[in-house]
Design a protein around this motif. Structure first.
Motif, PDB file in Angstrom:
ATOM      1  N   LEU A   1       0.842  -1.189   0.000  1.00  0.00           N
ATOM      2  CA  LEU A   1       0.000   0.000   0.000  1.00  0.00           C
ATOM      3  C   LEU A   1       0.884   1.247   0.000  1.00  0.00           C
ATOM      4  O   LEU A   1       2.072   1.174   0.335  1.00  0.00           O
ATOM      5  CB  LEU A   1      -0.907   0.005   1.233  1.00  0.00           C
ATOM      6  CG  LEU A   1      -1.855  -1.187   1.382  1.00  0.00           C
ATOM      7  CD1 LEU A   1      -2.647  -1.053   2.678  1.00  0.00           C
ATOM      8  CD2 LEU A   1      -2.793  -1.281   0.195  1.00  0.00           C
ATOM      9  N   PRO A   2       0.326   2.389  -0.361  1.00  0.00           N
ATOM     10  CA  PRO A   2       1.105   3.633  -0.303  1.00  0.00           C
ATOM     11  C   PRO A   2       1.625   3.885   1.112  1.00  0.00           C
ATOM     12  O   PRO A   2       1.008   3.486   2.106  1.00  0.00           O
ATOM     13  CB  PRO A   2       0.078   4.700  -0.712  1.00  0.00           C
ATOM     14  CG  PRO A   2      -0.925   3.976  -1.539  1.00  0.00           C
ATOM     15  CD  PRO A   2      -1.019   2.604  -0.938  1.00  0.00           C
ATOM     16  N   GLY A   3       2.771   4.547   1.185  1.00  0.00           N
ATOM     17  CA  GLY A   3       3.350   4.864   2.487  1.00  0.00           C
ATOM     18  C   GLY A   3       4.230   3.781   3.049  1.00  0.00           C
ATOM     19  O   GLY A   3       4.611   3.833   4.221  1.00  0.00           O
ATOM     20  N   GLY A   4       4.556   2.772   2.249  1.00  0.00           N
ATOM     21  CA  GLY A   4       5.458   1.728   2.710  1.00  0.00           C
ATOM     22  C   GLY A   4       4.808   0.650   3.551  1.00  0.00           C
ATOM     23  O   GLY A   4       5.507  -0.140   4.189  1.00  0.00           O
ATOM     24  N   VAL A   5       3.472   0.597   3.564  1.00  0.00           N
ATOM     25  CA  VAL A   5       2.770  -0.435   4.315  1.00  0.00           C
ATOM     26  C   VAL A   5       2.593  -1.667   3.429  1.00  0.00           C
ATOM     27  O   VAL A   5       2.098  -1.570   2.308  1.00  0.00           O
ATOM     28  CB  VAL A   5       1.391   0.062   4.795  1.00  0.00           C
ATOM     29  CG1 VAL A   5       0.634  -1.065   5.502  1.00  0.00           C
ATOM     30  CG2 VAL A   5       1.549   1.260   5.718  1.00  0.00           C
ATOM     31  N   VAL A   6       3.011  -2.811   3.920  1.00  0.00           N
ATOM     32  CA  VAL A   6       2.872  -4.070   3.194  1.00  0.00           C
ATOM     33  C   VAL A   6       1.989  -5.000   4.008  1.00  0.00           C
ATOM     34  O   VAL A   6       2.277  -5.285   5.176  1.00  0.00           O
ATOM     35  CB  VAL A   6       4.242  -4.730   2.936  1.00  0.00           C
ATOM     36  CG1 VAL A   6       4.064  -6.061   2.194  1.00  0.00           C
ATOM     37  CG2 VAL A   6       5.150  -3.800   2.132  1.00  0.00           C
ATOM     38  N   LEU A   7       0.892  -5.434   3.390  1.00  0.00           N
ATOM     39  CA  LEU A   7      -0.024  -6.356   4.058  1.00  0.00           C
ATOM     40  C   LEU A   7       0.296  -7.787   3.653  1.00  0.00           C
ATOM     41  O   LEU A   7       0.367  -8.091   2.457  1.00  0.00           O
ATOM     42  CB  LEU A   7      -1.482  -6.045   3.689  1.00  0.00           C
ATOM     43  CG  LEU A   7      -2.003  -4.648   3.976  1.00  0.00           C
ATOM     44  CD1 LEU A   7      -3.492  -4.576   3.637  1.00  0.00           C
ATOM     45  CD2 LEU A   7      -1.744  -4.222   5.419  1.00  0.00           C
ATOM     46  N   TYR A   8       0.494  -8.632   4.638  1.00  0.00           N
ATOM     47  CA  TYR A   8       0.625 -10.066   4.405  1.00  0.00           C
ATOM     48  C   TYR A   8      -0.729 -10.694   4.737  1.00  0.00           C
ATOM     49  O   TYR A   8      -1.186 -10.619   5.890  1.00  0.00           O
ATOM     50  CB  TYR A   8       1.736 -10.657   5.270  1.00  0.00           C
ATOM     51  CG  TYR A   8       3.108 -10.263   4.790  1.00  0.00           C
ATOM     52  CD1 TYR A   8       3.774 -11.023   3.838  1.00  0.00           C
ATOM     53  CD2 TYR A   8       3.730  -9.111   5.267  1.00  0.00           C
ATOM     54  CE1 TYR A   8       5.027 -10.664   3.370  1.00  0.00           C
ATOM     55  CE2 TYR A   8       4.984  -8.733   4.804  1.00  0.00           C
ATOM     56  CZ  TYR A   8       5.622  -9.513   3.857  1.00  0.00           C
ATOM     57  OH  TYR A   8       6.854  -9.142   3.394  1.00  0.00           O
ATOM     58  N   LEU A   9      -1.366 -11.273   3.741  1.00  0.00           N
ATOM     59  CA  LEU A   9      -2.736 -11.768   3.874  1.00  0.00           C
ATOM     60  C   LEU A   9      -2.744 -13.273   4.099  1.00  0.00           C
ATOM     61  O   LEU A   9      -2.207 -14.035   3.286  1.00  0.00           O
ATOM     62  CB  LEU A   9      -3.530 -11.423   2.618  1.00  0.00           C
ATOM     63  CG  LEU A   9      -3.524  -9.946   2.207  1.00  0.00           C
ATOM     64  CD1 LEU A   9      -4.266  -9.771   0.888  1.00  0.00           C
ATOM     65  CD2 LEU A   9      -4.136  -9.069   3.299  1.00  0.00           C
ATOM     66  N   PHE A  10      -3.361 -13.702   5.179  1.00  0.00           N
ATOM     67  CA  PHE A  10      -3.468 -15.121   5.525  1.00  0.00           C
ATOM     68  C   PHE A  10      -4.940 -15.504   5.512  1.00  0.00           C
ATOM     69  O   PHE A  10      -5.705 -15.084   6.386  1.00  0.00           O
ATOM     70  CB  PHE A  10      -2.867 -15.388   6.906  1.00  0.00           C
ATOM     71  CG  PHE A  10      -1.365 -15.304   6.963  1.00  0.00           C
ATOM     72  CD1 PHE A  10      -0.594 -16.451   7.015  1.00  0.00           C
ATOM     73  CD2 PHE A  10      -0.728 -14.071   6.967  1.00  0.00           C
ATOM     74  CE1 PHE A  10       0.792 -16.377   7.060  1.00  0.00           C
ATOM     75  CE2 PHE A  10       0.658 -13.984   7.016  1.00  0.00           C
ATOM     76  CZ  PHE A  10       1.417 -15.137   7.059  1.00  0.00           C
ATOM     77  N   GLY A  11      -5.336 -16.280   4.520  1.00  0.00           N
ATOM     78  CA  GLY A  11      -6.695 -16.787   4.465  1.00  0.00           C
ATOM     79  C   GLY A  11      -6.837 -18.017   5.335  1.00  0.00           C
ATOM     80  O   GLY A  11      -6.002 -18.928   5.289  1.00  0.00           O
ATOM     81  N   THR A  12      -7.879 -18.050   6.152  1.00  0.00           N
ATOM     82  CA  THR A  12      -8.062 -19.135   7.111  1.00  0.00           C
ATOM     83  C   THR A  12      -9.179 -20.066   6.662  1.00  0.00           C
ATOM     84  O   THR A  12     -10.168 -19.614   6.077  1.00  0.00           O
ATOM     85  CB  THR A  12      -8.412 -18.580   8.502  1.00  0.00           C
ATOM     86  OG1 THR A  12      -9.671 -17.896   8.427  1.00  0.00           O
ATOM     87  CG2 THR A  12      -7.351 -17.611   8.974  1.00  0.00           C
TER      88      THR A  12
END
Length: 211
Positions: free
Chosen positions: A92-103
């Motif tokens: 995402l903008p601003g250096g935010v990285v989302l690691y997505l874990f589907g359960t």
């Protein structure tokens, strides 16, 4: 945090280069997010639609034996199910990285929940308005874990459109502060908007921790 040299990430929804697996050079904040919801609600589809890397899936074909424990009402066309996790990443903008874990959404995988949820900062809970009762167990797990969360109604083509937001909030017993949005898990922009609703909730809920 040091990272390996970055490949240029693909925009969500575009073909991914086989080597595009490293963190972007601009990454500053790495955030673990759960994508939760009942069986067949679209968790795998959402992660597929937004991930800038080739997603990891642990899916198996539904067997005749599993039909005795998996409720296929409303998802008769589903042929596979997640048996451990789905995994993807989006910057995402601003250096935010989302690691997505589907359960996994089935009750028999409940024992995996604590391990998968460990270290997560929040959860995006996908809901199918055609079968609201299927979401109660997952919402209970998220609330028991203490994770802040947002709820996203996945817009299935045959889903009813007459439900108002307040009626849905009451049906799911949501707090007034819990974000409630509608998304199409197949569409990258729509899915990103749902994730941003969660991120915004995490920031406004505890600005000091977010910083």
């Amino acid at each position: 945090m040091a990272s390996a040299p970055s490949s240029t990430p693909s925009a969500p929804g575009t073909p991914r280069a086989p080597g595009a697996i490293h963190q972007p050079d601009t990454a500053r904040d790495l955030v673990k997010i759960l994508v939760a919801g009942p069986f067949g609600v679209g968790k795998t589809t959402l992660i597929d639609s937004v991930s800038e890397i080739r997603p990891l899936h642990t899916e198996e074909h539904l067997s005749e034996a599993s039909t005795q424990v998996d409720d296929l009402d409303g998802v008769r066309d589903k042929a596979t199910t997640t048996v451990a996790i789905d995994f993807g990443r989006i910057s995402l903008p601003g250096g935010v990285v989302l690691y997505l874990f589907g359960t996994p959404g089935q009750e028999r995988f409940r024992s995996l929940w604590d391990d998968i949820a460990y270290g997560a900062l929040g959860a995006l809970v996908l809901v199918d308005s055609r079968r609201l009762d299927a979401s109660f167990d997952v919402l209970g797990l998220v609330e028991e874990s203490g994770l802040p969360y947002a709820v996203a109604f996945n817009a299935f083509p045959d889903a009813p459109t007459h439900h108002g937001e307040e009626r849905l909030r009451r049906a799911l017993d949501l707090e007034p502060s819990t974000p409630l949005v509608t998304c199409d898990a197949r569409d990258a922009n729509s899915s990103i908007d749902a994730l941003l609703a969660l991120v915004d909730h995490l920031i406004t809920r505890d600005p000091a921790e977010a910083r």
